[in-house]
Scaffold this active site. Structure first.
Site, PDB file in Angstrom:
ATOM      1  N   GLY A  11       0.939  -1.169   0.046  1.00  0.00           N
ATOM      2  CA  GLY A  11       0.108  -0.100  -0.095  1.00  0.00           C
ATOM      3  C   GLY A  11       0.735   1.487  -0.060  1.00  0.00           C
ATOM      4  N   LYS A  92     -12.569  -6.403   9.799  1.00  0.00           N
ATOM      5  CA  LYS A  92     -11.921  -7.541  10.283  1.00  0.00           C
ATOM      6  C   LYS A  92     -10.055  -7.289  10.497  1.00  0.00           C
ATOM      7  CE  LYS A  92     -12.951 -11.622   8.018  1.00  0.00           C
ATOM      8  NZ  LYS A  92     -13.434 -12.480   7.106  1.00  0.00           N
ATOM      9  N   TYR A 146     -14.451   1.734   9.875  1.00  0.00           N
ATOM     10  CA  TYR A 146     -13.194   2.149   9.985  1.00  0.00           C
ATOM     11  C   TYR A 146     -12.789   2.694  11.351  1.00  0.00           C
ATOM     12  CZ  TYR A 146      -8.556   4.415   8.418  1.00  0.00           C
ATOM     13  OH  TYR A 146      -7.260   4.738   8.363  1.00  0.00           O
TER      14      TYR A 146
END
Ligand code: UDP
Length: 326
Positions: A11, A92, A146
């Site tokens: 990322g 998760k 989030y």
């Protein structure tokens, strides 16, 4: 040689962290399930002997052979568009993923740093936000998946520290920009840059009076590195206090890119925080850290990066197929 696990390695932040720890002489183990990350961000590291990559979802049990000195948990969708599309995975990785990595840290005796966020402050009623502010978060709003996952991440990290004596660090990351951001991840910097480069109007949400404070990637990575190497266990804000309204920011990008794009206004997304600015007193005192890169210079660099992308990449509207449900 230090061995360091970085989750979310493919990322934006994770790939820059891989670069930094390779430069510091570590053996780096990058891990990613590639749901929002992209291998091209770390392709340059594959030939190195000190780098290895594991294609794995940390929401499932994580097993690694050998010693492990440091763990940096940076796996998570991190843009509103992504976590609205993959809300369950977002919950998760912040909860189960963090639990698995804390377990791994306990097993290996590693120091672990977890990536929290300014989103733990929600739509803040205290301005600027210092680390003692508890936040104003809607658990059931679209951002709840989030925000609450990251709040749980902080709780369980402190629990492992207090209950098991684990060596933990928590960074609260404010809006950060730089190369390798996905052009179409919906975040405002790539959104505006992509629009300017494609000759489209810039889309300001709401009336643009909401504020953000943008940190350049090199400053962010330096802050995270210093925190990991410090002995400070409570959360620390890493961000640039230089605050701007989104409307001024759009005008700044039009000027910087030398385009003649217009600004058009679109509906403000639900629970979009009205203001955000880090109080970085703690980072200054404890880490002797403060941002060095001025927004104008940082934006110029990131514009050069986006300009260097191929026309096909510039046109890509949708990066991933998120249709598979969990
Ligand atoms: N924003 C905008 N136009 C866009 C994308 C975002 O006006 O095309 C606004 C968004 O509503 C928010 C700010 O820019 O107020 C920052 O959005 P981003 O998604 O980058 O991060 P956030 O801080 O909201 O998580």
């Amino acid at each position: 040689m230090k061995r360091t696990l970085i989750t979310g390695a493919a990322g934006f932040l994770g790939s820059h962290l891989c670069d930094r720890f390779i430069a510091e002489g570590h053996h780096v183990i990058g891990m990613d399930n590639l749901i929002t990350g992209d291998l091209k961000n770390i392709a340059h590291l594959f030939p190195l002997e000190r780098f290895e990559f594991h294609h794995h979802d940390v929401s499932n049990f994580v097993h690694l052979e050998g010693k492990l000195d440091y763990i940096l948990h940076f796996a998570s969708p991190a843009s509103p568009i992504d976590y609205l599309k993959i809300p369950i995975e977002t919950l998760k990785v912040g909860s189960l993923g963090t639990l698995n990595l804390l377990g791994l840290a306990k097993e290996k005796g590693s120091r672990i740093l977890v990536a929290s966020t300014s989103e733990v402050y929600g739509d803040p009623l205290v301005h600027p936000q210092n680390e003692d502010y508890y936040g104003n978060v809607s658990p059931i709003g679209p951002r709840g998946v989030y925000d609450e996952a990251k709040r749980f991440m902080e709780s369980i990290t402190m629990a492992y520290h207090r209950h098991h004596g684990l060596d933990t660090r928590i960074v609260r990351i404010f809006n950060t920009y730089g190369s390798r951001m996905r052009l179409n991840d919906g975040r405002v910097v790539p959104a505006f840059m992509g629009q300017a480069l494609r000759g489209e109007d810039l889309t300001v949400f709401g009336d643009g009076s909401q504020t953000r404070s943008f940190t350049y990637i090199d400053d962010q990575i330096e802050g995270i590195y210093r925190l990991l190497m410090s002995d400070y266990v409570e959360p620390i804000n890493i961000g640039n206090p230089d605050e701007t309204t989104i409307l001024e920011f759009a005008e700044e990008i039009i000027q910087l890119t030398g385009t003649n794009q217009k600004i058009i206004f679109k509906e403000l997304p639900q629970d979009d925080p009205l203001q955000r600015q880090p109080d970085i007193t703690r980072a200054k005192e404890i880490l002797n850290w403060e941002p060095r890169v001025h927004r104008r210079d940082g934006l110029q660099k990131v514009f050069e990066y986006f300009k260097s992308l191929s026309p096909e990449e510039l046109q890509k509207k949708e990066h991933r197929d998120f249709s598979s449900k969990q």
